[in-house]
Design an enzyme around this catalytic site. Sequence first.
Site, short mmCIF file in Angstrom:
data_model
loop_
_atom_site.label_atom_id
_atom_site.label_comp_id
_atom_site.label_asym_id
_atom_site.label_seq_id
_atom_site.Cartn_x
_atom_site.Cartn_y
_atom_site.Cartn_z
N HIS A 72 50.69 65.27 47.98
CA HIS A 72 49.45 65.93 48.42
C HIS A 72 48.76 65.08 49.48
CE1 HIS A 72 49.16 69.19 45.44
NE2 HIS A 72 49.95 68.39 44.76
N TYR A 200 38.40 69.52 42.72
CA TYR A 200 37.37 68.88 41.88
C TYR A 200 36.08 69.65 42.13
CZ TYR A 200 40.32 64.65 41.30
OH TYR A 200 41.32 63.76 40.99
N PRO A 291 38.44 59.43 33.81
CA PRO A 291 39.61 59.94 34.55
C PRO A 291 39.33 60.51 35.95
CG PRO A 291 39.04 61.40 32.73
CD PRO A 291 38.18 60.19 32.58
N LYS A 295 42.55 57.06 38.21
CA LYS A 295 42.86 55.65 38.45
C LYS A 295 43.46 54.89 37.26
CE LYS A 295 41.77 55.50 42.68
NZ LYS A 295 42.95 55.78 43.50
N TYR A 387 40.81 56.97 47.00
CA TYR A 387 41.60 57.90 46.18
C TYR A 387 43.10 57.66 46.40
CZ TYR A 387 42.75 62.21 43.68
OH TYR A 387 43.23 63.11 42.76
#
Length: 392
Positions: A72, A200, A291, A295, A387
Amino acid sequence: MQTSVAIIGAGPAGLLLGHILAQAGVPFVILERSSREHVLGRIRAGVLEQGSVDIVASLGLDANLRERGLEHGGIHLQYEGERRHVDFRELVGRTVTVYGQQALVTDMLAEHERLGSDIVFDASDVSPRGTDGADPVVGYTRDGIRHELHSDFVVGADGYHGICRPSLPSRSLTTYERSYPFAWLGILADVAPSTDDLIYALHPDGFAMHSMRSRRVSRLYLQVEPDASIDDWSDERIWDGLQTRLGVDGWTLEQGPITEKSITPMRSFVTSTLSSGRLFLVGDAGHIVPPTGAKGLNSAIADVALLGRALLEQRAGDDAPLASYSDQALARQWQVQHFSQWMTEMLHVHHEVPDAAARAFRYRSQVGQLEYVTGSQHAMASLAEQYAGLPF
Ligand code: FAD
Ligand code: DHB
């Protein structure tokens, strides 16, 4: 029994460290409390940073990951019915790969079995002692028989509820932690993902996320009350909640049979040291993140990469990397802690705040934050950099 490295725990951290040692020809034994089936059955994390993928590949463990992992180049951040894409490739030239922790553990265990690695499942009463001296010993019971394993080093890869952290001398240990007034309800469903990249979403009802495990299996999460019971969440209620929180105009969430559902509490936790004498902690044994931001698994992999290298350098005569392991791993971990807490606070709703005006203020400022983060190239690049993963 004698070995060089006694590893406690056959989760992703313990299995990966075993592979680093195996590749260098260093003897090790892994002691695992649970059964093999239990270890293979745990469904947890799903996103691998680019650095994590690189390490798995460098050990030749990536055949399935390359075939089935889903690369991704970004994520979607959603709020107030708007879905905005954060393009990691464009911003920082990096990607992440969706590949379930369960699949990674399966691959690593299969390779250990092919190599004939010494992994003891169903080891009870595992207890390290003498780790501050020159001859650490780990006692354990298997099939009713007590065993003693002597080693040069003991590695605690035994997760948050393990035995190794409590074995560190309390004088050298401070713990830093916070809990959150929410939990995640996660499901696996046999349905093709309704999205290209992970979503998200902040919604007045609470956070929701759309992830996946393959082109035919979706992984979805909902923010729920910290004391929520899975019995209160029927499949219908879960899909309704997901549909509402993830919905935007012109898009529908495809539904399918739910094959797994569970609730995970959220916590941030760090110990002040990851080593004492000849005992070293890696992964969840030393730190936990909420979560949001994916990570936990990646931090375990980062610790193991660092410790594995340090153990090999020690055998080559250089003690310095092992001596600085704890400081180096924690310096990286605190950056990861901040990122995970930041993502969590930006995306979850504080339903527990009693004052409606204060609650509304908090929510509106989170929307403002999301508008800034998705509108500023600098802010997006910062999110993307963290990220996709800090350097190991
Ligand atoms: P673990 O995976 O916990 O492995 C530790 C191993 O040690 C286990 O096999 C355990 O049985 C064994 N063990 C424990 N005590 C002993 C003992 N006394 N003796 C011998 N063996 C012992 N992270 C994310 O990034 N995204 C997610 O969605 C996500 N979901 C999660 C859901 C749940 C329910 C949990 C608990 C964690 C989740 N995490 C997630 C975190 C992520 O899965 C962990 O960070 C990761 O598993 C850490 O790996 P580890 O090897 O350090 O520890
Ligand atoms: C997944 C879990 C996470 O915590 C996250 O931030 C992204 C994806 C997952 O399980 O797929």
